[in-house]
Motif scaffolding. Structure first.
Motif, PDB file in Angstrom:
ATOM      1  N   ARG A 185      -5.256  -9.329   5.627  1.00  0.00           N
ATOM      2  CA  ARG A 185      -6.393 -10.204   5.313  1.00  0.00           C
ATOM      3  C   ARG A 185      -7.089 -10.739   6.561  1.00  0.00           C
ATOM      4  O   ARG A 185      -8.200 -11.276   6.462  1.00  0.00           O
ATOM      5  CB  ARG A 185      -5.930 -11.385   4.452  1.00  0.00           C
ATOM      6  N   ALA A 237      -6.897 -14.902  -0.066  1.00  0.00           N
ATOM      7  CA  ALA A 237      -6.447 -13.876  -0.999  1.00  0.00           C
ATOM      8  C   ALA A 237      -7.661 -13.311  -1.738  1.00  0.00           C
ATOM      9  O   ALA A 237      -8.744 -13.922  -1.767  1.00  0.00           O
ATOM     10  CB  ALA A 237      -5.446 -14.468  -1.981  1.00  0.00           C
ATOM     11  N   LEU A 238      -7.502 -12.142  -2.332  1.00  0.00           N
ATOM     12  CA  LEU A 238      -8.591 -11.504  -3.049  1.00  0.00           C
ATOM     13  C   LEU A 238      -9.105 -12.410  -4.162  1.00  0.00           C
ATOM     14  O   LEU A 238      -8.329 -12.958  -4.942  1.00  0.00           O
ATOM     15  CB  LEU A 238      -8.116 -10.175  -3.641  1.00  0.00           C
ATOM     16  N   ARG A 270     -15.380  -8.435  -6.391  1.00  0.00           N
ATOM     17  CA  ARG A 270     -14.123  -8.813  -5.748  1.00  0.00           C
ATOM     18  C   ARG A 270     -14.386  -8.959  -4.255  1.00  0.00           C
ATOM     19  O   ARG A 270     -15.059  -8.102  -3.654  1.00  0.00           O
ATOM     20  CB  ARG A 270     -13.041  -7.775  -6.035  1.00  0.00           C
ATOM     21  N   ASP A 285      -3.662  -6.191  -2.196  1.00  0.00           N
ATOM     22  CA  ASP A 285      -4.055  -7.337  -1.368  1.00  0.00           C
ATOM     23  C   ASP A 285      -2.917  -7.765  -0.436  1.00  0.00           C
ATOM     24  O   ASP A 285      -2.440  -8.906  -0.501  1.00  0.00           O
ATOM     25  CB  ASP A 285      -4.475  -8.506  -2.284  1.00  0.00           C
ATOM     26  N   HIS A 316     -13.177 -11.298  -0.314  1.00  0.00           N
ATOM     27  CA  HIS A 316     -12.410 -12.259   0.462  1.00  0.00           C
ATOM     28  C   HIS A 316     -13.400 -13.180   1.173  1.00  0.00           C
ATOM     29  O   HIS A 316     -14.531 -12.788   1.465  1.00  0.00           O
ATOM     30  CB  HIS A 316     -11.561 -11.575   1.538  1.00  0.00           C
ATOM     31  N   ARG A 366     -15.482  -6.536  -1.435  1.00  0.00           N
ATOM     32  CA  ARG A 366     -14.619  -5.377  -1.700  1.00  0.00           C
ATOM     33  C   ARG A 366     -15.276  -4.463  -2.738  1.00  0.00           C
ATOM     34  O   ARG A 366     -15.415  -3.269  -2.512  1.00  0.00           O
ATOM     35  CB  ARG A 366     -13.256  -5.862  -2.201  1.00  0.00           C
ATOM     36  N   GLU A 405       0.823  -1.208   0.000  1.00  0.00           N
ATOM     37  CA  GLU A 405       0.000   0.000   0.000  1.00  0.00           C
ATOM     38  C   GLU A 405       0.858   1.259   0.000  1.00  0.00           C
ATOM     39  O   GLU A 405       0.520   2.252  -0.660  1.00  0.00           O
ATOM     40  CB  GLU A 405      -0.921  -0.020   1.221  1.00  0.00           C
ATOM     41  N   VAL A 417      -7.107  -3.926  -6.559  1.00  0.00           N
ATOM     42  CA  VAL A 417      -6.557  -5.275  -6.399  1.00  0.00           C
ATOM     43  C   VAL A 417      -5.390  -5.313  -5.415  1.00  0.00           C
ATOM     44  O   VAL A 417      -4.690  -6.320  -5.326  1.00  0.00           O
ATOM     45  CB  VAL A 417      -6.128  -5.861  -7.763  1.00  0.00           C
ATOM     46  N   CYS A 452     -12.031 -12.877  -7.438  1.00  0.00           N
ATOM     47  CA  CYS A 452     -12.808 -12.101  -8.407  1.00  0.00           C
ATOM     48  C   CYS A 452     -13.711 -13.039  -9.189  1.00  0.00           C
ATOM     49  O   CYS A 452     -13.252 -14.060  -9.728  1.00  0.00           O
ATOM     50  CB  CYS A 452     -11.876 -11.360  -9.368  1.00  0.00           C
TER      51      CYS A 452
END
Length: 408
Positions: free
Chosen positions: A201, A206-207, A223, A196, A225, A242, A32, A194, A209
């Motif tokens: 978490r 993991a993310l 999207r 992640d 989790h 998300r 991030e 995206v 889709c």
């Protein structure tokens, strides 16, 4: 103690951003932090320096914001605002807000927008809460959905979130003009959807889709989790949504049904959805959804005339607004707004005022989600001509709730 406000230099970014983290009591994950560095517009960011130390930060992004009527209006996305705890109550925030709004005006951007860590701070600088975000915890094991026709024709498939990001972004871009408050994403901002980092978490997957397709055409995506949880031998996992975007009701409903039906889960958790999100009208029992609504995007007209001309209005309107703006006095005065569904003109006038309000109330009502009538009931808008309030409140309204899909 002598301080200096100056434009951020790229080599100073780490120290500048670390002051921001200190003020917020956080430490961002490396993924991030790298994203934040990549999207920072240094030429639009300022720091307050005390000798060799950064003691204040503020930045802005060159956004385009969707407004009623579908236009994408230049807006300064105010961000990364902080003051070191050693330098509070010394006017540093005010000096940064002054510098920033002067710069926004010089760039010709009609609007400035932000999300507020503390809402009480920004009202005095003319920002009004203009959108809401809805959160919910839906008991998906006990709530059913009533699907519209065509939902059964939608094909669903899992995909790698990063691999299908370009297709999802194309769909997102088509949705932006349809709802006020949405941002046309700048290059690089698509990555935000995206990001992640594993350390954030909370034990979830993991993310993921899922794509919704009709005849091979992408018509929606979600999207999310999955957060595993067991109560004894009973699975009580949570689906943590998300993002979800869809082109039509059938694709929208098919995606929600997919989220409700995921194995080993009993609830769907939302943290930022539009206040009028349609799933609320599909569920069998809204009481089992724990809906909560809170403030979202704050809007400040920097140029009242240009801002009011940039949007359209639900019905014809011709009203003289008496606007007060202590922080940006160039907006203070009377403005005649004349327009309707096809456009508007807003210019200074000497005609008598018909509604009186501050720029903060104008910002709150600007995207059509906060009623001028409600603001008047709270004593924050005053009707000077009988009938002017009803006419303006109807004209300013949006048929869909304005919404900011993600922070910045």
């Amino acid at each position: 103690m002598t301080t200096e406000v100056r434009v951020l230099q790229p080599d100073d970014w780490d120290r500048w951003f670390s002051n921001l983290e200190l003020a917020f009591g956080t430490r961002e994950a490396a993924e991030e932090r790298e994203f934040d560095r990549s999207v920072t517009e240094c030429e639009r960011s300022i720091g307050v320096w005390d000798g060799g130390e950064v003691v204040g930060t503020a930045g802005a992004f060159s956004f385009r914001l969707s407004v009623p009527g579908g236009a994408l209006v230049p807006a300064a996305g105010v961000t990364m605002v902080s003051v070191a705890p050693t330098h509070r109550r010394r006017g540093l925030l005010t000096s940064m807000m002054r510098r920033q709004l002067d710069d926004v005006r010089a760039l010709g951007e009609p609007l400035a927008v932000l999300t507020a860590s503390e809402p009480a701070i920004y009202g005095r600088f003319g920002y009004g809460a203009a959108t809401q975000r809805m959160s919910a915890e839906i008991q998906s094991a006990r709530v059913r959905l009533q699907l519209p026709p065509g939902a059964e024709e939608i094909g669903l498939r899992l995909a790698d979130p990063a691999a299908v990001l370009p297709r999802c972004e194309e769909l997102y871009a088509r949705q932006v003009p349809k709802r006020p408050g949405m941002l046309a994403r700048l290059p690089g901002w698509e990555r935000k959807g995206v990001l992640d980092p594993a350390e954030e978490r909370g034990g979830g997957t993991a993310l993921q889709c899922v794509l919704a397709e009709r005849a091979g055409e992408l018509v929606g995506y979600a999207r999310y989790h999955v957060q595993p949880e067991w109560v004894g031998t009973v699975p009580e996992g949570a689906v943590r949504l998300r993002d979800l975007e869809a082109e039509d009701p059938a694709a929208y409903a098919a995606l929600w049904q997919y989220l409700f039906d995921l194995d080993l889960t009993s609830k769907v958790v939302l943290r930022n959805r539009p206040a009028d999100d349609a799933w609320q009208l599909l569920v069998s029992d809204i009481r089992r959804c724990s809906v909560r609504v809170e403030d979202g995007l704050y809007v400040r007209p920097v140029d009242v005339g240009a801002a009011l001309e940039a949007r359209t209005y639900a019905t014809d309107v011709d009203v003289v607004l008496e606007v007060t703006d202590d922080f940006c006095p160039w907006n203070t005065g009377r403005w005649r707004l004349s327009g309707g569904p096809k456009g508007a003109v807003c210019a200074r006038t000497d005609d008598p005022a018909e509604l009186t309000l501050s720029v903060r109330e104008l910002g709150a009502a600007y995207l059509g989600g906060v009623s001028l009538g409600a603001l008047a009931a709270a004593g924050r808008v005053r009707e000077e001509r009988r009938g002017a309030l009803a006419q303006a409140a109807t004209a300013f309204a949006s048929p869909v709730a304005p919404w900011l899909p993600h922070g910045f």
